[in-house]
Enzyme design. Sequence first.
Site, PDB file in Angstrom:
ATOM      1  N   ASP A 142       0.851  -1.036   0.048  1.00  0.00           N
ATOM      2  CA  ASP A 142       0.112   0.035   0.076  1.00  0.00           C
ATOM      3  C   ASP A 142       0.977   1.139   0.001  1.00  0.00           C
ATOM      4  O   ASP A 142       1.943   1.330   0.440  1.00  0.00           O
ATOM      5  CB  ASP A 142      -0.956  -0.082   1.122  1.00  0.00           C
ATOM      6  CG  ASP A 142      -2.194   1.036   1.102  1.00  0.00           C
ATOM      7  OD1 ASP A 142      -2.033   1.559  -0.127  1.00  0.00           O
ATOM      8  OD2 ASP A 142      -2.727   1.201   1.984  1.00  0.00           O
ATOM      9  N   PHE A 169      -3.344   6.231   3.018  1.00  0.00           N
ATOM     10  CA  PHE A 169      -4.526   6.277   4.213  1.00  0.00           C
ATOM     11  C   PHE A 169      -3.567   6.582   5.381  1.00  0.00           C
ATOM     12  O   PHE A 169      -4.162   7.125   6.508  1.00  0.00           O
ATOM     13  CB  PHE A 169      -4.794   4.502   4.344  1.00  0.00           C
ATOM     14  CG  PHE A 169      -5.733   4.324   5.413  1.00  0.00           C
ATOM     15  CD1 PHE A 169      -7.146   4.505   5.071  1.00  0.00           C
ATOM     16  CD2 PHE A 169      -5.430   3.914   6.606  1.00  0.00           C
ATOM     17  CE1 PHE A 169      -8.043   4.552   6.273  1.00  0.00           C
ATOM     18  CE2 PHE A 169      -6.326   3.678   7.626  1.00  0.00           C
ATOM     19  CZ  PHE A 169      -7.562   4.084   7.545  1.00  0.00           C
ATOM     20  N   GLN A 186     -11.505   6.441  -5.936  1.00  0.00           N
ATOM     21  CA  GLN A 186     -11.972   6.824  -4.670  1.00  0.00           C
ATOM     22  C   GLN A 186     -13.321   7.424  -5.151  1.00  0.00           C
ATOM     23  O   GLN A 186     -13.939   7.164  -6.091  1.00  0.00           O
ATOM     24  CB  GLN A 186     -11.134   7.930  -4.389  1.00  0.00           C
ATOM     25  CG  GLN A 186      -9.742   7.660  -3.503  1.00  0.00           C
ATOM     26  CD  GLN A 186      -9.959   6.755  -2.093  1.00  0.00           C
ATOM     27  OE1 GLN A 186     -10.998   6.631  -1.646  1.00  0.00           O
ATOM     28  NE2 GLN A 186      -8.798   6.422  -1.729  1.00  0.00           N
ATOM     29  N   GLY A 237     -11.424   3.895   0.277  1.00  0.00           N
ATOM     30  CA  GLY A 237     -12.243   4.799   0.872  1.00  0.00           C
ATOM     31  C   GLY A 237     -13.658   3.863   1.413  1.00  0.00           C
ATOM     32  O   GLY A 237     -14.658   4.720   1.630  1.00  0.00           O
ATOM     33  N   ASP A 290      -7.973  -7.168   1.747  1.00  0.00           N
ATOM     34  CA  ASP A 290      -6.890  -7.336   2.820  1.00  0.00           C
ATOM     35  C   ASP A 290      -7.372  -6.789   4.071  1.00  0.00           C
ATOM     36  O   ASP A 290      -8.489  -5.745   4.116  1.00  0.00           O
ATOM     37  CB  ASP A 290      -5.620  -6.638   2.628  1.00  0.00           C
ATOM     38  CG  ASP A 290      -5.891  -5.179   2.560  1.00  0.00           C
ATOM     39  OD1 ASP A 290      -6.467  -4.447   1.915  1.00  0.00           O
ATOM     40  OD2 ASP A 290      -5.320  -4.459   3.932  1.00  0.00           O
ATOM     41  N   CYS A 314     -12.644 -26.477  11.334  1.00  0.00           N
ATOM     42  CA  CYS A 314     -11.405 -25.766  10.711  1.00  0.00           C
ATOM     43  C   CYS A 314     -10.169 -26.898  10.781  1.00  0.00           C
ATOM     44  O   CYS A 314     -10.097 -27.567  11.700  1.00  0.00           O
ATOM     45  CB  CYS A 314     -11.355 -24.581  11.563  1.00  0.00           C
ATOM     46  SG  CYS A 314      -9.741 -23.712  11.098  1.00  0.00           S
ATOM     47  N   CYS A 317      -6.939 -25.985  10.658  1.00  0.00           N
ATOM     48  CA  CYS A 317      -5.915 -25.085  10.808  1.00  0.00           C
ATOM     49  C   CYS A 317      -5.155 -25.753  11.962  1.00  0.00           C
ATOM     50  O   CYS A 317      -5.556 -26.533  12.783  1.00  0.00           O
ATOM     51  CB  CYS A 317      -5.957 -23.561  11.061  1.00  0.00           C
ATOM     52  SG  CYS A 317      -6.530 -23.240  12.970  1.00  0.00           S
ATOM     53  N   CYS A 354      -6.772 -25.609  15.363  1.00  0.00           N
ATOM     54  CA  CYS A 354      -7.964 -26.402  15.612  1.00  0.00           C
ATOM     55  C   CYS A 354      -7.506 -27.946  15.458  1.00  0.00           C
ATOM     56  O   CYS A 354      -8.152 -28.689  15.909  1.00  0.00           O
ATOM     57  CB  CYS A 354      -8.928 -25.902  14.571  1.00  0.00           C
ATOM     58  SG  CYS A 354      -9.770 -24.426  14.912  1.00  0.00           S
ATOM     59  N   HIS A 400      -5.411 -19.157  13.089  1.00  0.00           N
ATOM     60  CA  HIS A 400      -6.625 -19.478  12.721  1.00  0.00           C
ATOM     61  C   HIS A 400      -7.391 -18.300  12.024  1.00  0.00           C
ATOM     62  O   HIS A 400      -7.780 -18.748  11.034  1.00  0.00           O
ATOM     63  CB  HIS A 400      -7.480 -19.846  14.479  1.00  0.00           C
ATOM     64  CG  HIS A 400      -9.004 -20.137  14.012  1.00  0.00           C
ATOM     65  ND1 HIS A 400      -9.330 -21.065  13.597  1.00  0.00           N
ATOM     66  CD2 HIS A 400      -9.869 -19.205  14.033  1.00  0.00           C
ATOM     67  CE1 HIS A 400     -10.796 -21.149  13.409  1.00  0.00           C
ATOM     68  NE2 HIS A 400     -10.922 -19.854  13.666  1.00  0.00           N
TER      69      HIS A 400
END
Lengths: 404, 404
Positions: free
Chosen positions: B92, B96, B217, B245, B295, B333, B335, B338, B364
Site C-alpha cells: 500500500d 491512508f 475513490q 475509501g 486485505d 476448521c 488449521c 484447531c 486461525h
Amino acid sequence: MTAFEFSLDGECGSARAATFATPHGDVETPAFMAVGTLATVKSLDPIDLREIGAPMILGNAYHLHLRPGDELIRDFGGLHSFMGWEGPILTDSGGFQVFSLEGLRTVDESGVEFRSHIDGSKHVFTPESVMQIERNLGADVIMQFDHVIPGQSDESAARDASERSVRWLARCVAELERLRAGGPPPKTTIPQRPPRPGTTFPLPAPNHPQALFPIVQGGIHPTLRRDAARAIQSSGSFDGYGIGGLSVGEAKPDMYHILEVVDGELPRDRPRYLMGVGFPEDLVEGVLRGVDLFDCVAPTRMGRNGTAFTSDGRLNIKRAEFRADPRPLDDACECSACRRFSRAYLRHLYVSDEMLGLRLLSLHNVHFLVRLMRDARAAILAGTIGTWSHDWLARYHSRPTPLE
Amino acid sequence: MTAFEFSLDGECGSARAATFATPHGDVETPAFMAVGTLATVKSLDPIDLREIGAPMILGNAYHLHLRPGDELIRDFGGLHSFMGWEGPILTDSGGFQVFSLEGLRTVDESGVEFRSHIDGSKHVFTPESVMQIERNLGADVIMQFDHVIPGQSDESAARDASERSVRWLARCVAELERLRAGGPPPKTTIPQRPPRPGTTFPLPAPNHPQALFPIVQGGIHPTLRRDAARAIQSSGSFDGYGIGGLSVGEAKPDMYHILEVVDGELPRDRPRYLMGVGFPEDLVEGVLRGVDLFDCVAPTRMGRNGTAFTSDGRLNIKRAEFRADPRPLDDACECSACRRFSRAYLRHLYVSDEMLGLRLLSLHNVHFLVRLMRDARAAILAGTIGTWSHDWLARYHSRPTPLE
C-alpha cells in the site's frame, strides 16, 4: 524394573553420555530442558520444539495449580495432552516459587501456607498436596516438595532446610505410594470426543508411571551437601536426583565446587538434574562435573529481551551496529531463524516491537542450548570432552559480552 | 504483454474465479491477503503463512519508509528477501496512513508534508517519492499514492480528493516510467555473502516488473465513483484496480451499493482489490459484487485481542464458558490450532498472557479467511455461489455475536 532406565553410553572423566528412558520417549544426555512454566514454552509452539529437537520440557506445579488448575489439566488427560507435547515432561514442585513469596507465606514442619501472586487467594502446599498436584499434571518426572532458602543463608539455616527437605521427601514417597495404590486418577468430567482426523492429541486419560526425583540441598556447604546426598540415598531408591539451590547468587567457583562434591556422592547409574541452571558456560561446566540434565528460563527470557546466545558470546540484537548486518545471529547455527533471517531483519522486528522477533530469538536460544548439549554428548562419546570444552569456553569468552 | 496475467476461470453473476499471475507466483481469486505492515504479518512466521496457503501478503510504504527504511530493504534485495517470503506481495502506498496523521500533516497539490508518528521527524510524500519507495520495496503490486479523506466527507470534498487522486495517478505513472527507464535500482551496499546451505533467501537483488494499481475513490457517492473509474481508465491501461475509501464508517448497504456501481464500471478482465475490508461477511458480500482481492488487519488484530472467527460467528476465547471446553475453536476448521488445541487450552494461554495464544488465534483467523475465499472460489466454479453465500451468511449470522 522401572519404566525409567538410565543407561550409560560413554564416560569421559566425570562427564557422561547416557540414555534416559521415560514413558514418553528417550532423552539422550547431557540434555537441556526448555521451561514451559504455564504449559507453554514462552512464544514457542510444540512444533517448534520438536523441530529444534528439544528432548524434554518442564512445567511448574505452583503456576499450573493456580492457573488453569491441576484438576482441569488432569481432566484433559494431563499436561502432555493439554499442551500438545508428546515428548517427556518434568514438573518442578513449586518449592522455589512458594518460598520466593516473601511476606506472603508462613512455613512450618507440615508445609507452607501462601497467598497466590495472582489474586491473593490462600493455598497450602504440603509434600502430600504437591504429590497430588504433580500426579494430576501427569509429567514423566516429578520433583519432590522441598524447603528452599535464600542463596546467602548461613550454615545453620541451610542445615535446617536441608534436613526438613529429606523429611519431606519421605512424606512425598509415602503419598505417591498411597496415590498409586488407589488406582488411576478419577475419571475425567470432560465430555469425550471422538478423535478428529488429523488430531494429534485426542482426549485422555494417561496413567503412566512417574519418577519422583529427590532434591539435594545444602547451599554452598560441602558437608551439608554430602549429608543430604547420603540421607536421601539411605531413605530409598530413586530414578534420578535433582541438585537444587545453585545459581542463586553464589560465586561460580562455589557452584562448581559443590557440583564436584555432589558428583562424588550420587550414584553414577542415575541421572542428575541441576535445577534452574541454563547459561551456556554453566552447562558446559556442569557436564564436566557429571550433570546430565539442565533447565533454565534464560533462553526464552533473554530472547524476549533481544539477547541471543552465539558461539562468540552474547549478542544484543537491538544495537545500532546490526542495522544493516546481513549475517545470521550465529554463522554456525542451523536453527530456523539463522537459516532464513539476517540480523538486520531481526533488529528491525525488535525495534518495531514485532512479536516475530522475540519468538525467533527464543527459538534460536533454545536451539543453541539443545545443540550445545548434543555437541557435548558427541565429545564425551569421542573421548574429547576435555579439549572440546576448553576450546568452546575459550571461544565463547573470547569476545567481551556486549552491554545489555 | 505484461508479467501480470489475469485469466478468468469462471463467472457466476458478478462473482468471478480467476488466476492472477505475478512474478512471484499465481494468486487464485477471490483471495484474502494477510497484512504485514512492517514486513511481518503480526505474530506469524512466513512458514505459517505458507502452511495456511496464504496466496499473497501486504506491506506498507509509509511504515517501512520510516522503519527500517525502504533503501535498507532495497539493499537486502527487496521485501521478499528481507522478510523471507517468496510469494506475491502488494504494498500500500501509505496514503491512508499519512492522511490519518490529523494535525501532523499539511496537504497541497504537490503532496503531503507530515511528521513521523514515531519520532516527529519531518517527511514529504509526493506521488513521485512514493513510487521511489515502492520501487525500493520491490513488491509485485504497488498502489498509487492517493488523496484519502474521512468517510463522512461531503460530496464536494470527496470530489476534490477523487480528482486529485486521478491527477496524482498520472504523476505516479510518469515517475514509474522514469524509474524503469533508468535501469535496475542502484547496486546494494550490503556485502554479498555466498548462500549458506539450507538458506532460502540469499541476498539480492531482484528487478522484476511491478504492477501499478490505481485507486478508485469517491466516498459513498455513486456519481463520483463512476467519474473516478472512467477518468482512471481514460488515463491509461492498468493491470488491476484498487477500490479505496470503503469500510471507513459508512453503513454496510452504502458500501455494497458502491461496490455494485464500481463493478459496472471497471473492466472485467482485470482484478479488483477492495482495500482494507476483511470481516468474513464483507468478503462474501464483496465476492458477490465482483471483488477479487481483499486485505485487512482484522484477523491478526482480533486474534491478539482473543477473538476468533468461526463458521457460527465470532467467539471471544477469554469468556469463562470456555474454561473446560474440549472443542477446537471451529469444528470444521483444519488449521494447525484447531487440529491440536482445545478452547480450554487457548483460553488458559490468553488468561495467562502467553504469547502462544494470540499467535494461534491469529493463525486461525488468517486461515479462516484464506479458506473462506477458497470455498467461495469453488462455489463460483460450481455455479453455486448464490446458494453457497446465502447459506454461509445465514449460519454466520445465526448466533448473536458474543459480547467482546
